[in-house]
Design an enzyme around this catalytic site. Structure first.
Site, PDB file in Angstrom:
ATOM      1  CG  ASN A 134      -2.602   1.486  -4.038  1.00  0.00           C
ATOM      2  OD1 ASN A 134      -3.440   2.111  -4.681  1.00  0.00           O
ATOM      3  ND2 ASN A 134      -2.357   1.746  -2.771  1.00  0.00           N
ATOM      4  N   GLY A 135      -3.702  -1.106  -2.394  1.00  0.00           N
ATOM      5  CA  GLY A 135      -5.077  -1.259  -1.921  1.00  0.00           C
ATOM      6  C   GLY A 135      -5.147  -1.969  -0.595  1.00  0.00           C
ATOM      7  CB  ALA A 194      -5.670  15.064  -4.132  1.00  0.00           C
ATOM      8  N   GLY A 254      -1.777   3.941   0.782  1.00  0.00           N
ATOM      9  CA  GLY A 254      -2.481   5.213   0.757  1.00  0.00           C
ATOM     10  C   GLY A 254      -3.090   5.568   2.092  1.00  0.00           C
ATOM     11  CB  CYS A 272      -8.073  10.428 -10.968  1.00  0.00           C
ATOM     12  SG  CYS A 272      -9.117  11.542 -10.035  1.00  0.00           S
TER      13      CYS A 272
END
Ligand SMILES: Cc1cc2nc3c(=O)[nH]c(=O)nc-3n(C[C@H](O)[C@H](O)[C@H](O)COP(=O)(O)O)c2cc1C
Length: 332
Positions: free
Chosen positions: A217-218, A21, A241, A109
């Site tokens: 992911n991470g 976002a 990300g 989220c």
């Protein structure tokens, strides 16, 4: 080369921009694609808002460009399966969104405002509800006669001590979820601490018998961290990300380093040009002052580590026009 199928979409060695976002703007996603991101979902948009207020109110989060993006994934959040069904119908009816190729459901989220509505990471506590949301999306897509895969992005737990939520993974996979992506942190961790590789592997194991791709992911930021994540979790694909913020070329870096090639980091002037490209891209659909204002939280990432970065950041955050930004960056 590893071939992966998300529904009928074929990808080779997928490494994708993770939805963020405030950062996943259309021009930024297009740049990430240019430098090697397989695809890049939009940031989260509310299924409920789409249902009750229409697409227009959420469109700013859902802007896609199939010609430039290729695969277009829209991420939705919510808690009511009917909201998702109606959101899919609304997306299908909107000519601006007919090019959508994937619907991604946010089940990770951690933001309290989202969690307290029963959305985002809250869904990890209710695998039955999570499954019925996937079912609602799949049925809606079947009803409109489209072939759009449904994917889920989640975390390794709702509570601090969780080491994966295999029952959630199995619940969404058994409803036909076409890809599962797991961020290796629990909800209370938000983005702190290190990604829990073992907990990601637990989630990977949980969906092994379903024959769907699994993305991890991470903390992936270079070839080494990418390879180590793949090896340790057995994932089929990766999402990146924070390392991509202000650095769309991170995908070139990851791909080259994974292939054993050397990556030469971009010069300061290239990084400044990339900043301008995103900013000018945003002015293609936003009023100039709005585009500059919205870029205030993004621009500092582009100049991170440059000489005089602290002063540059302060000056950039005061800009109100494209020309001012160009002047601060000392570009022609
Ligand atoms: C500023 C910011 C905004 C984010 N927004 C979203 C979002 O809209 N949807 C989502 O699924 N994840 C969102 N995330 C989580 C990221 O997609 C990703 O899972 C997380 O940053 C971990 O990956 P990383 O270690 O590579 O950053 C957001 C993360 C950040 C830092």
């Amino acid at each position: 080369m590893r071939q992966v199928c998300i529904g009928s979409i074929k990808l080779t060695d997928p490494v994708c921009l993770a939805p963020m976002a405030g950062f996943s703007s259309l021009p930024f996603r297009i740049m990430c694609k240019r430098y090697g991101s397989s695809y890049a979902p939009t940031e989260l948009a509310s299924a409920r808002s789409i249902r009750f207020s229409g697409i227009d109110k959420s469109f700013r989060y859902m802007r896609i460009d199939p010609d430039k993006e290729g695969i277009c994934a829209i991420q939705l959040f919510g808690t009511d399966p009917v909201d998702f069904r109606e959101a899919v119908f609304a997306i299908d009816k909107d000519p601006r969104l007919t090019g959508v190729s994937i619907i991604d459901i946010n089940m990770g989220c951690p933001v309290p405002k989202v969690v307290k509505t029963g959305s985002g990471s809250f869904l990890m506590t209710d695998p039955k509800l999570a499954a019925s949301i996937v079912r609602a999306c799949k049925e809606a897509i079947r009803d409109i006669g489209r072939d759009i895969p449904v994917t889920v992005k989640t975390r390794t737990g709702f509570e601090a001590g969780d080491k994966g939520v295999p029952e959630l993974a199995r619940a969404v996979a058994s409803e036909g979820c076409d890809m599962l992506c797991v961020h290796g942190r629990t909800r209370p961790q938000m983005y702190s601490g290190e990604a829990d590789i073992e907990a990601i592997a637990v989630m990977r194991e949980a969906v092994k018998s379903f024959d769907i791709p699994f993305f991890a992911n991470g903390d992936i930021k270079d070839g080494r961290s990418a390879l180590s994540m793949l090896e340790q979790t057995g994932a089929d694909g990766l999402m990146v990300g924070r390392a991509a913020r202000g650095d769309p070329m991170v995908f070139e870096r990851i791909r080259k380093e994974m292939a054993g090639e050397t990556f030469t980091p971009p010069s300061d002037s290239i990084r400044k040009e990339l900043l301008m490209e995103e900013l000018i891209g945003r002015t293609g659909y936003l009023r100039e002052d709005v585009a500059v204002r919205e870029m205030r939280s993004v621009m500092p990432f582009y100049v991170k580590g440059m000489e005089g970065a602290a002063m540059l950041k302060t000056a950039l955050c005061r800009c109100t026009s494209v020309d001012e930004v160009r002047e601060v960056l000392e570009l022609d």
